[in-house]
Design an enzyme around this catalytic site. Structure first.
Site, PDB file in Angstrom:
ATOM      1  N   GLU A 209      -9.591 -14.636  18.251  1.00 34.85           N
ATOM      2  CA  GLU A 209     -10.752 -14.104  17.535  1.00 34.85           C
ATOM      3  C   GLU A 209     -11.711 -13.534  18.562  1.00 34.85           C
ATOM      4  O   GLU A 209     -11.990 -14.169  19.583  1.00 34.85           O
ATOM      5  CB  GLU A 209     -11.458 -15.189  16.708  1.00 34.85           C
ATOM      6  CG  GLU A 209     -10.636 -15.753  15.567  1.00 34.85           C
ATOM      7  CD  GLU A 209     -11.380 -16.822  14.773  1.00 34.85           C
ATOM      8  OE1 GLU A 209     -12.633 -16.828  14.818  1.00 34.85           O
ATOM      9  OE2 GLU A 209     -10.719 -17.644  14.121  1.00 34.85           O
TER      10      GLU A 209
ATOM     11  N   GLU B 197      -8.794 -24.282  14.496  1.00 35.39           N
ATOM     12  CA  GLU B 197     -10.008 -25.094  14.628  1.00 35.39           C
ATOM     13  C   GLU B 197      -9.827 -26.501  14.063  1.00 35.39           C
ATOM     14  O   GLU B 197     -10.573 -26.948  13.199  1.00 35.39           O
ATOM     15  CB  GLU B 197     -11.189 -24.359  13.981  1.00 35.39           C
ATOM     16  CG  GLU B 197     -11.524 -23.098  14.761  1.00 35.39           C
ATOM     17  CD  GLU B 197     -12.617 -22.258  14.151  1.00 35.39           C
ATOM     18  OE1 GLU B 197     -13.457 -21.736  14.914  1.00 35.39           O
ATOM     19  OE2 GLU B 197     -12.638 -22.096  12.917  1.00 35.39           O
TER      20      GLU B 197
END
Length: 1010
Positions: free
Chosen positions: A518, A443
């Site tokens: 994820e 991220e």
């Protein structure tokens, strides 16, 4: 020095070049133990240090590192550990946001600074040696002094820092001083979803090395095109090369049998063929041992190191990741270093516990979210067998808040800092066979610095693949789904919905596979729809699985003033801003108690699949879902169960079912004759035939259950009834039978009291209930439900009629009511019919018709009642033994189960709806003497029972805030809304939504005495 923590271009001062992780030994025998305590060249500095805390670097004692400085009045602190967990500063949790103004490279003036000091002793045997001081992890950056001399400085919290301190030492007592800063410019690269915790949190130790020593070693195992034979390639880097040095190396197998025995002079790079080595995989983590000894010109051993070697290959071919030539499925989890008492200072036994639970739960892969984990963890992954995506200590998520997630990643001024983190991870961990991919971080947007990291890693280590989600996210969200990423070797996205994964699986334009790095956010009660994810993964070859977010809740263990233990989360320490309980999102709880989600995940990724073929003839098909292993290591036991009793059983061998093979089996049972009120179920159980490093003999890895075709349906018919009487007095109806009495409240329209043989069976209810305590995954639906007032529905009784049957064996009470919220005009028109029979049974028929502008979905539809706390022994026939919901019930098989009310509770760190059981045919509540009530329903129903009300769960924010009531709250649900994973992923799938529409169901409540 005052600017060191705000200088982007200063990554370290005097730090040694990074190298692979190993401990040097004095001889081969000790080296092969791998026990660092057996090395005379190793000295651990963990323990109690002197400690002083300051709010700013400027307020820290300036000369504390000098020999004459007196620290006797300082506090003691444990190392490794975090100072926030030992009474200084406070833990602070954020997910995305930086806890200070975003103005790189600047950090706040209020920059908590800790000064550490300890003495250590150097023996005469170490005199003249090269002595290295190694820190495995210090958060965030630090200066080091030895005996008053500045040694160096280092940034990068989750990576090793090593310093040569030889010139500063003397025999006897020496003093080590370390100053650690909470914030630095490097903090901008460490914005991971976790607690902000500081200090020396991993091992600190000294290594004594001869002047000429093995500085580094790099091991590769190249398999041939047929994945049969291998070439072992080893590069050895010698510090201070002098004439006459030679290297001897041995390769021995797991049984300590010699495979290779050679020596080298001058050229310390070698490659040797190895014929048909045992291949390493997560299923069979076979390890060889490479022993390397450095000798001087007199043939004396200067030092010896040992490295565990796994022969395996990783490649990208035909659009999939291949391990040893096989396109595997990653059945993974994301794992932080976390411990409820020590934070990221994780003891070795705790790491072992994590891996044992993973292996017991059929997990085969770990992503080191979002930084390199403790180096010993990778040793364990090698030994126990887990595929690892090793992730660099890079995350700049907080720049998303200011609208420029790429700010640092696309800024060349930060390239050196990015590269430093990649290089140190790869160099430290490069010899682990378990690591199959290097990840560029998490991220952090996308930019030139990620490209530079990938370029460096590919040049250094072409034997592994590169993973990065940021580039794939740009392609996915930018409408360019059918373009391959240029930097990452895999498409990797987060929380992509099942329908979208189905679409992606059908793409033919892509040359790279897809991973969900994820998915299935395991926060609180959930996740839902794991089965549907894995049905989709198995359907498409290029969908190679995913990694559940995440492995463990990160709660910090605390006690309230009464001594009650609970786990804290964001905001519990006065930390602002915070992301509350978002850090409580694991498959296991902080103390490693498996959650219901753990068992659901274990079931849907189990390695054996069974399909029915012809159950009348006992025929089934067994599919081996292992990628490499046969099923020979498993035992198959079977039984036929009726009403909780095993009536037939047996054991079968599973020889000859190779990896990915399906084979027909005949289970040799005799189809039983039907008995009244009995369901016959065939149970198959696959257990370990022999013990492993991670589980004992008999540990269950997979199971299957089938309803056999000859079964008789249970009936709710009531026979040989006694007569009843009914009296109307004021607001009440009194119904009497031979051994019971029921009081019905005409005004409120419900049962006011129900006694049988003098025992009170009901205290309140049953009444209709549409609300459930909110779960973390309800947050999207919660606003709609509350906007429609579902949480405060009110009841209006429009009509109550009663009629005694002609034969006087029953009485019928009809209640017409409307249930609706205040302020709004929608509602549900309900007809409840209570039929009370002469044996004391109560049959409750329910029909509801929603009207007006209703919410699209409802949390639940069912009945709520309270029963005396004495009726705390619960038995049921349905799914069990654990908690289950519409979209999370695969882990629970049908059977008859018994638990106390206390045992029905799932004690989530953040209290919420829990403990439901699905597909239930009947349930009983009894006291210790065997008296109570039997409840059946049509259709099959859900039930739960707690000492707490819905409001109690909704109000409490921690487990210790729940106070037991004097009654038991029982819920008999026609349906509940599914769980989904909307706390950070897709919401409930359409087939599991409880849509608002007309409903009809009934329950029969029967008193009994055993």
């Amino acid at each position: 020095m005052l600017q060191d923590w705000q200088s982007v271009n200063l990554l370290h001062r005097n730090r040694e070049k990074c190298r692979s992780y190993f401990i040097p030994f004095s001889d081969e025998t000790k080296a092969l133990t791998y026990e660092r305590g057996n090395s005379e060249r190793f000295k651990l500095l963990n323990g109690i240090w002197k400690f002083q805390y300051a709010e700013t670097p400027q307020e820290a004692p300036a000369d504390f590192y000098k020999n004459e400085f007196d620290v006797s009045g300082w506090d003691d602190i444990e190392v490794p550990h975090h100072w926030q967990l030992q009474g200084y500063d406070k833990p602070h949790y954020t997910n995305v946001n930086y806890p200070f103004p975003v103005d790189p490279p600047h950090v706040p003036t209020e920059n908590p600074t800790a000064s550490y000091q300890r003495d250590f002793y150097i023996s005469d045997e170490w005199a003249g040696e090269q002595v290295y001081l190694r820190f495995e992890g210090v958060d965030n950056c630090f200066h080091v002094w030895v005996n008053g001399h500045e040694v160096g400085f280092s940034k990068g919290s989750r990576m090793a820092s090593e310093f040569n301190i030889s010139s500063y030492l003397h025999s006897g007592k020496n003093t080590l001083a370390v100053r650690v800063y909470k914030w630095s410019d490097s903090t901008y690269l460490e914005d991971q979803d976790m607690w902000w915790l500081s200090g020396i949190f991993r091992d600190v130790y000294l290594l004594s090395r001869p002047s000429s020593h093995i500085r580094d070693v790099f091991i590769r195992t190249d398999l041939d095109k047929g994945y049969e034979d291998a070439t072992l390639k080893v590069d050895i880097d010698i510090e201070n090369t002098v004439d006459g040095l030679n290297v001897e190396y041995k390769l021995v197998d797991a049984q300590n049998e010699l495979v290779v025995d050679e020596s080298l002079e001058e050229n310390f790079h070698f490659q040797v063929p190895v014929k048909s080595p045992n291949k390493w995989s997560a299923e069979d983590p076979y390890l060889y041992h490479l022993v390397i000894s450095l000798k001087d010109k007199h043939d004396r051993v200067l030092e010896t190191i040992a490295q565990k070697v796994g022969f395996r290959s990783v490649e990208l071919r035909d659009g999939v990741v291949l391990i040893n030539g096989v396109a595997i499925k990653f059945k993974g989890v994301n794992r932080h270093d976390s411990h409820p008492d020590y934070g990221r200072a994780v003891p070795l036994e705790h790491m072992i516990k994590d891996i044992e639970l993973m292996k017991q739960g059929n997990v085969n892969a770990v992503r080191s979210a979002h930084y390199p984990n403790d180096p010993r963890f990778y040793d364990l992954c090698d030994e126990y067998g887990l595929y690892v995506i090793d992730e660099a200590d890079v995350e700049t998520h907080g720049f998303e808040t200011i609208g420029n997630i790429n700010q640092l990643s696309d800024d060349p001024k930060w390239e050196a800092a990015y590269l430093d983190r990649m290089e140190r991870m790869v160099e430290r961990d490069k010899n682990h066979p378990s690591i199959v991919m290097w990840s560029l971080g998490n991220e952090s947007g996308n930019g030139v610095n990620h490209a530079a990291m990938a370029k460096w890693a590919r040049a250094k280590d072409p034997t592994r693949l590169i993973h990065y989600e940021g580039e794939s996210r740009e392609l996915f969200l930018g409408g360019k789904r059918k373009l391959d990423p240029s930097v990452s070797d895999v498409h990797t996205t987060m929380y992509t919905g099942i329908a979208e994964m189905e679409e992606v699986g059908q793409y033919t334009e892509l040359s790279k596979p897809h991973l969900l790095c994820e998915y299935a956010h395991a926060m609180g009660n959930g996740p839902g729809a794991l089965k549907e994810y894995w049905d989709t993964f198995y359907k498409y070859r290029r969908l190679q699985g995913g990694f559940v977010w995440e492995w463990a809740d990160h709660g910090i263990r605390r006690q309230n003033v009464e001594g009650e233990e609970y786990f804290a989360y964001g905001g519990d320490f006065g930390d602002q801003p915070n992301d509350y309980n978002f850090v409580i999102d694991g498959l296991v709880m902080p103390d490693r108690t498996p959650s219901p989600g753990y068992y659901e995940h274990k079931k849907v990724i189990e390695p054996v699949k069974v399909d029915e073929v012809d159950l009348e003839a006992g025929k089934v098909e067994i599919t081996n879902r292992y990628d490499f292993s046969s099923l020979d290591h498993l035992a198959l036991s079977w039984n036929i169960e009726a009403d909780g009793k095993v009536i037939q059983s047996g054991v079968l061998t599973l020889d000859g079912i190779g990896a990915r093979v399906t084979k027909s089996f005949t289970i040799p049972y005799n189809l039983p004759k039907p008995l009244a009120r009995a369901d016959y179920r065939l149970n198959l159980q696959f257990t370990l035939a022999s013990a492993t490093a991670w589980a004992p003999v008999g540990h269950e890895l997979a199971w299957a259950q089938f309803m056999l075709p000859q079964n008789a349906k249970s009936t709710n018919e009531v026979q040989k009834l006694d007569t009843v009487t009914i009296d109307e007095v004021d607001s009440f109806l009194y119904v009497h039978g031979v051994n019971f009495e029921i009081t019905f409240h005409k005004i409120l329209g419900n049962v006011h009291s129900w006694k049988c043989e003098g025992l009170e069976l009901l205290q309140t209810g049953p009444k209709l209930q549409f609300w459930r305590a909110m779960i973390d995954n309800d947050h999207r639906s919660e606003s709609e439900w509350k906007n429609h007032g579902v949480h405060w529905l009110q009841q209006r009784i429009d009509q109550v009629d009663f009629q005694l049957a002609k034969d006087k064996t029953s009485v019928s009470i009809k209640v017409v009511q409307r249930i609706a919220p205040p302020m709004l005009s929608w509602g549900i028109n309900v007809v409840l019919t209570y039929t009370i029979y002469g044996n004391g049974d109560i049959l409750v028929d329910v029909n509801g018709k929603p009207t007006g502008n209703t919410p699209r979905t409802l949390p639940r539809i069912g009945l709520e009642m309270t029963v005396p706390q004495t009726l705390d022994q619960v038995s049921w026939y349905g799914r069990g033994p654990g908690e289950s919901y519409a979209d999370s019930k695969q882990a629970n098989r049908f059977g008859i189960y018994k638990k106390s009310v206390d045992q029905l509770l799932t004690n989530y760190v953040y209290p919420q709806e829990n403990g439901n059981r699905t597909d239930v045919n009947w349930v009983t509540f009894a006291n210790g003497q065997g008296m109570g009530m039997f409840i059946s329903g049509t259709p099959a129903f859900n039930f739960s029972a707690h000492y707490y009300s819905i409001g109690d769960f909704d109000k409490a924010k921690h487990t210790h805030e729940l106070t037991k009531k004097d009654e038991i709250y029982v819920h008999l649900d026609h349906q509940q809304h599914g769980l989904g994973t909307a706390s950070c992923g897709p919401d409930v799938l359409p087939e599991y939504e409880l849509t608002t529409q007309e409903f009809t169901f009934n329950f029969r409540l029967t008193p009994f005495s055993l």
